[in-house]
Design a protein around this motif. Structure first.
Motif, PDB file in Angstrom:
ATOM      1  N   UNK A  93       0.838  -1.200   0.000  1.00  0.00           N
ATOM      2  CA  UNK A  93       0.000   0.000   0.000  1.00  0.00           C
ATOM      3  C   UNK A  93       0.875   1.253   0.000  1.00  0.00           C
ATOM      4  N   UNK A  94       1.959   1.245   0.774  1.00  0.00           N
ATOM      5  CA  UNK A  94       2.887   2.382   0.774  1.00  0.00           C
ATOM      6  C   UNK A  94       3.483   2.593  -0.614  1.00  0.00           C
ATOM      7  N   UNK A  95       3.893   1.511  -1.254  1.00  0.00           N
ATOM      8  CA  UNK A  95       4.475   1.605  -2.586  1.00  0.00           C
ATOM      9  C   UNK A  95       3.477   2.202  -3.574  1.00  0.00           C
ATOM     10  N   UNK A  96       2.248   1.723  -3.523  1.00  0.00           N
ATOM     11  CA  UNK A  96       1.203   2.244  -4.410  1.00  0.00           C
ATOM     12  C   UNK A  96       0.935   3.712  -4.123  1.00  0.00           C
ATOM     13  N   UNK A  97       0.946   4.113  -2.842  1.00  0.00           N
ATOM     14  CA  UNK A  97       0.676   5.503  -2.479  1.00  0.00           C
ATOM     15  C   UNK A  97       1.736   6.438  -3.050  1.00  0.00           C
ATOM     16  N   UNK A 112      10.945   8.415  -4.907  1.00  0.00           N
ATOM     17  CA  UNK A 112      10.933   7.126  -4.235  1.00  0.00           C
ATOM     18  C   UNK A 112      11.606   7.205  -2.877  1.00  0.00           C
ATOM     19  N   UNK A 113      11.548   6.104  -2.154  1.00  0.00           N
ATOM     20  CA  UNK A 113      12.122   6.063  -0.815  1.00  0.00           C
ATOM     21  C   UNK A 113      12.463   4.626  -0.433  1.00  0.00           C
ATOM     22  N   UNK A 114      13.439   4.483   0.427  1.00  0.00           N
ATOM     23  CA  UNK A 114      13.663   3.215   1.099  1.00  0.00           C
ATOM     24  C   UNK A 114      12.822   3.197   2.372  1.00  0.00           C
ATOM     25  N   UNK A 115      12.726   2.047   3.004  1.00  0.00           N
ATOM     26  CA  UNK A 115      12.075   1.950   4.317  1.00  0.00           C
ATOM     27  C   UNK A 115      12.675   0.759   5.048  1.00  0.00           C
ATOM     28  N   UNK A 116      12.837   0.899   6.357  1.00  0.00           N
ATOM     29  CA  UNK A 116      13.308  -0.207   7.187  1.00  0.00           C
ATOM     30  C   UNK A 116      12.784  -0.002   8.591  1.00  0.00           C
ATOM     31  N   UNK A 169       8.202   3.259  -4.820  1.00  0.00           N
ATOM     32  CA  UNK A 169       8.261   4.259  -5.876  1.00  0.00           C
ATOM     33  C   UNK A 169       9.616   4.204  -6.560  1.00  0.00           C
ATOM     34  N   UNK A 170       9.980   5.303  -7.205  1.00  0.00           N
ATOM     35  CA  UNK A 170      11.297   5.400  -7.812  1.00  0.00           C
ATOM     36  C   UNK A 170      11.344   5.177  -9.299  1.00  0.00           C
ATOM     37  N   UNK A 171      10.217   4.809  -9.912  1.00  0.00           N
ATOM     38  CA  UNK A 171      10.198   4.589 -11.358  1.00  0.00           C
ATOM     39  C   UNK A 171       9.080   5.360 -12.030  1.00  0.00           C
ATOM     40  N   UNK A 172       9.092   5.365 -13.348  1.00  0.00           N
ATOM     41  CA  UNK A 172       8.036   6.043 -14.099  1.00  0.00           C
ATOM     42  C   UNK A 172       6.750   5.223 -14.120  1.00  0.00           C
ATOM     43  N   UNK A 173       6.876   3.905 -14.007  1.00  0.00           N
ATOM     44  CA  UNK A 173       5.707   3.021 -13.995  1.00  0.00           C
ATOM     45  C   UNK A 173       5.691   2.204 -12.713  1.00  0.00           C
ATOM     46  N   UNK A 174       4.488   1.892 -12.245  1.00  0.00           N
ATOM     47  CA  UNK A 174       4.336   1.128 -11.012  1.00  0.00           C
ATOM     48  C   UNK A 174       5.077  -0.204 -11.099  1.00  0.00           C
ATOM     49  N   UNK A 175       5.870  -0.490 -10.090  1.00  0.00           N
ATOM     50  CA  UNK A 175       6.583  -1.757  -9.965  1.00  0.00           C
ATOM     51  C   UNK A 175       6.332  -2.313  -8.569  1.00  0.00           C
ATOM     52  N   UNK A 176       5.822  -3.539  -8.445  1.00  0.00           N
ATOM     53  CA  UNK A 176       5.598  -4.108  -7.110  1.00  0.00           C
ATOM     54  C   UNK A 176       6.922  -4.345  -6.390  1.00  0.00           C
ATOM     55  N   UNK A 177       6.856  -4.423  -5.068  1.00  0.00           N
ATOM     56  CA  UNK A 177       8.047  -4.680  -4.274  1.00  0.00           C
ATOM     57  C   UNK A 177       7.909  -6.022  -3.562  1.00  0.00           C
TER      58      UNK A 177
END
Length: 250
Positions: A93-97, A112-116, A169-177
């Motif tokens: 959900x965070x990635x999609x947001x 985009x962002x990292x998270x830990x 995030x981090x790309x021009x098109x949605x990419x799942x993580x």
């Protein structure tokens, strides 16, 4: 009474013009600001509690927006993070947001962002990451890494890299993580360090280990000393870290 302590700080460093890091501890978020000294919060252990850092990707627009979106979304989801599957869904959900926000404002394209971080549950901790921000088990057995850096293989002679193989995030098109998640059962005197690469890039791992061992019983001194080490190494990036202690265990 069983409890969780969170000792945290966030700082711009000596080179960056502003802070693109964010941090969440349950209902509390710290986004793009600076703390001169470590701040300590105490929470009861029982309901899920998320503590995480997010590092906006430098060199791309809106890093501070992506990291803030991520920690605020995790804060809102904290109470529902009762399992690995729930945590995995929340990170999706965070990635999609992040992608949706970039789609609404093309000036933020590729942000985009990292998270830990960790989710403290009644009987265990779920350590997680996407990107190269880190989670260390800093308990009595000595520091060991629980996160997995999402970086390509390092070239010979290099210790760090700014390249990422996945992020929110981090790309021009949605990419799942595919988040990295590890479950760790509670033990007496459990302690965890979460941090952005503003700490781990300039400060070698053995120096971080030494600080954690030296201040095994004082998270405030440990956090301040780790920040100071990053500053003395040039402070090339934003520095955000949190030490999490699990207390009151038999």
């Amino acid at each position: 009474m069983r409890y969780v302590t969170v000792t945290a700080l966030s700082h711009t460093g000596l080179v960056r013009e502003h802070n693109e890091d964010s941090l969440v501890a349950g209902p509390w978020t710290l986004c793009g600001t600076v703390t001169e000294n470590p701040q300590t919060l105490v929470f009861p252990l029982g309901h899920p509690l998320v503590v995480a850092v997010a590092d906006g990707i430098g060199g791309q627009p809106g890093g501070e927006v992506a990291s803030e979106l991520t920690v605020r979304q995790l804060s809102m989801s904290s109470a529902s993070l009762t399992s690995e599957d729930a945590l995995r869904d929340a990170l999706s959900v965070c990635n999609r947001a992040v992608y949706d926000a970039a789609d609404r404002n093309r000036a933020l394209a590729t942000m985009g962002t990292t998270v830990a971080g960790v989710v403290a549950l009644a009987d265990s901790v779920l350590a997680f990451n996407v990107g190269d921000s880190r989670v260390l088990d800093a308990g009595p057995g000595g520091p060991r890494r629980l996160s997995v850096d999402d970086n390509p293989p390092l070239s010979q002679g290099r210790r760090t890299t700014s390249l990422l193989t996945q992020s929110l995030g981090g790309g021009l098109r949605y990419t799942p993580v595919v988040p990295h998640i590890a479950a760790v059962p509670h033990i007496p005197d459990a302690r965890y360090l979460i941090c952005t690469d503003g700490l781990t890039d300039p400060v070698p791992e053995d120096e971080i280990d030494d600080v954690l061992r030296r201040y095994a019983d004082d998270n405030s001194k440990a956090a301040f000393t780790l920040w100071k080490a990053a500053i003395e190494a040039g402070g090339p990036d934003n520095i955000t870290l949190a030490l999490i202690g699990i207390g009151g265990l038999d």
